[in-house]
Design an enzyme around this catalytic site. Structure first.
Site, PDB file in Angstrom:
ATOM      1  CG  ASN A   7      -1.821   1.132   1.367  1.00 28.66           C
ATOM      2  OD1 ASN A   7      -1.425   2.262   1.103  1.00 28.66           O
ATOM      3  ND2 ASN A   7      -3.040   0.896   1.784  1.00 28.66           N
ATOM      4  CG  ASP A   9      -3.203   4.600   0.718  1.00 27.63           C
ATOM      5  OD1 ASP A   9      -3.277   4.633  -0.514  1.00 27.63           O
ATOM      6  OD2 ASP A   9      -4.030   4.010   1.440  1.00 27.63           O
ATOM      7  CG  HIS A  10       0.742   6.063   4.935  1.00 28.67           C
ATOM      8  ND1 HIS A  10      -0.112   7.050   5.370  1.00 28.67           N
ATOM      9  CD2 HIS A  10       0.165   4.889   5.263  1.00 28.67           C
ATOM     10  CE1 HIS A  10      -1.148   6.485   5.973  1.00 28.67           C
ATOM     11  NE2 HIS A  10      -1.013   5.176   5.917  1.00 28.67           N
ATOM     12  NE  ARG A  45      -8.619   6.887   4.983  1.00 29.97           N
ATOM     13  CZ  ARG A  45      -9.496   6.526   5.911  1.00 29.97           C
ATOM     14  NH1 ARG A  45     -10.614   7.204   6.075  1.00 29.97           N
ATOM     15  NH2 ARG A  45      -9.267   5.505   6.688  1.00 29.97           N
ATOM     16  NE  ARG A  49      -7.966  10.809   6.150  1.00 24.84           N
ATOM     17  CZ  ARG A  49      -8.467  10.195   7.217  1.00 24.84           C
ATOM     18  NH1 ARG A  49      -7.730   9.368   7.915  1.00 24.84           N
ATOM     19  NH2 ARG A  49      -9.695  10.426   7.608  1.00 24.84           N
ATOM     20  CD  GLU A  70      -7.178  -0.637   1.151  1.00 24.61           C
ATOM     21  OE1 GLU A  70      -7.310   0.417   1.809  1.00 24.61           O
ATOM     22  OE2 GLU A  70      -6.379  -1.506   1.435  1.00 24.61           O
ATOM     23  CB  THR A 101      -9.484   1.237   7.504  1.00 22.99           C
ATOM     24  OG1 THR A 101      -9.063   2.056   6.411  1.00 22.99           O
ATOM     25  CG2 THR A 101     -10.851   0.671   7.225  1.00 22.99           C
ATOM     26  CD  GLU A 151      -6.925  -6.662   3.063  1.00 24.22           C
ATOM     27  OE1 GLU A 151      -7.039  -6.601   1.818  1.00 24.22           O
ATOM     28  OE2 GLU A 151      -6.176  -5.918   3.722  1.00 24.22           O
TER      29      GLU A 151
HETATM   30  N1  PXP Z   1      -5.760  -3.466   4.091  1.00 22.26           N
HETATM   31  C1  PXP Z   1      -6.789  -2.591   4.168  1.00 22.26           C
HETATM   32  C2  PXP Z   1      -8.116  -3.046   3.687  1.00 22.26           C
HETATM   33  C3  PXP Z   1      -6.590  -1.276   4.626  1.00 22.26           C
HETATM   34  O1  PXP Z   1      -7.624  -0.421   4.700  1.00 22.26           O
HETATM   35  C4  PXP Z   1      -5.297  -0.874   4.993  1.00 22.26           C
HETATM   36  C5  PXP Z   1      -5.047   0.538   5.453  1.00 22.26           C
HETATM   37  O2  PXP Z   1      -5.380   1.434   4.464  1.00 22.26           O
HETATM   38  C6  PXP Z   1      -4.258  -1.808   4.886  1.00 22.26           C
HETATM   39  C7  PXP Z   1      -4.518  -3.107   4.455  1.00 22.26           C
HETATM   40  C8  PXP Z   1      -2.834  -1.462   5.206  1.00 22.26           C
HETATM   41  O3  PXP Z   1      -2.709  -1.133   6.548  1.00 22.26           O
HETATM   42  P1  PXP Z   1      -1.306  -0.595   7.087  1.00 22.26           P
HETATM   43  O4  PXP Z   1      -1.044   0.692   6.397  1.00 22.26           O
HETATM   44  O5  PXP Z   1      -1.541  -0.450   8.556  1.00 22.26           O
HETATM   45  O6  PXP Z   1      -0.275  -1.641   6.763  1.00 22.26           O
END
Ligand code: PXP
Length: 239
Positions: A7, A9-10, A45, A49, A70, A101, A151
């Site tokens: 992921n 996102d960050h 989102r 964000r 997602e 989440t 999941e």
């Molecule tokens: N899986 C889902 C469905 C999520 O919503 C998230 C967080 O966005 C993650 C995995 C990944 O979580 P993390 O960033 O804590 O590893």
């Protein structure tokens, strides 16, 4: 061998802190794929964000990566998914005020809407997944409304492990749900709050086919580089 979804996102969170273009989540997605990620997860989102609409377009356009989008269960998001055609969609609950989440979907309360959304995605040949807490009824309902995968939210397990508390009961619940889901024909994924230790522990559940990990991978990459971190995870989940 289990698959690893990364992921990114960050990377966007950091970029947005300056409101400019660097660091680019698209480049992070490309590098993660190059170093062994089996798929890339992005969460669009409702408040944008981190990942924004342009990121979704750019990342989904790349045919060299498998993209897992997602999204919240609403028809505006569904439209965006259909326009960008990710390979996979994972439906997640979304609350504006939460940091991340925080829990799984309340399938019971949203059964009709979820079923409708899944039907459209299935028709478009997008693999569907529902983000759920490890409760057997969630698995039953996911099958009932025709999801391809579930999941399992590993947030609670991850927290207990990090706090060095007793996690056996939570792990048992995840295992039980994984076995049951697999038995009734749902592919099992796991994610949220995971790090090396959680991955190692959850790796013992053979029914789990995919891990989705974000925050830890991106954070750890600052120190050790994304190549090393992804390769380390791949080794951890390869046996
Ligand atoms: N899986 C889902 C469905 C999520 O919503 C998230 C967080 O966005 C993650 C995995 C990944 O979580 P993390 O960033 O804590 O590893």
């Amino acid at each position: 061998m289990k698959r690893l979804g990364v992921n990114v996102d960050h990377v966007a969170t950091l970029r947005n802190a300056r409101g400019e273009r660097h660091p680019d989540p698209f480049l992070a997605a490309k590098l993660a794929t190059k170093y062994g990620a089996d798929s890339i997860t992005i969460h669009l989102r409702e408040d944008r964000r981190h990942i924004n609409d342009l990121d979704v377009k750019k990342i989904c356009n790349s045919k060299k990566m498998k993209i897992n989008l997602e999204m919240a269960a609403n028809f505006k998001m569904l439209k965006i998914a259909l326009r960008n055609k990710p390979n996979y969609v994972c439906i997640v609950p979304e609350k504006r005020a939460e940091i991340t989440t925080e829990g799984g979907l309340k399938i019971n309360k949203n059964k009709f809407k979820l079923k409708k959304i899944l039907k459209v995605l299935n028709k478009s040949k997008i693999r569907t997944s529902l983000f759920v807490d490890p409760i057997i009824n969630n698995i039953k309902l996911s099958k009932e409304i025709d999801a391809d995968c579930i999941e399992i939210h590993t947030g609670k397990l991850s927290r207990l492990i990090k706090q060095k508390k007793n996690f056996k009961n939570e792990l048992k619940k995840i295992k039980k749900c994984s076995i049951y889901a697999n038995k009734i024909g749902l592919e099992v994924h796991a994610g949220h709050g995971m790090d090396y230790k959680t991955a190692q522990i959850l790796n013992s559940i053979k029914e789990i086919k995919e891990f989705n990990i974000g925050h830890f991978i991106i954070g750890e990459s600052f120190f050790y580089g994304i190549e090393k971190v992804i390769k380390k995870f791949k080794v951890l989940i390869s046996n």
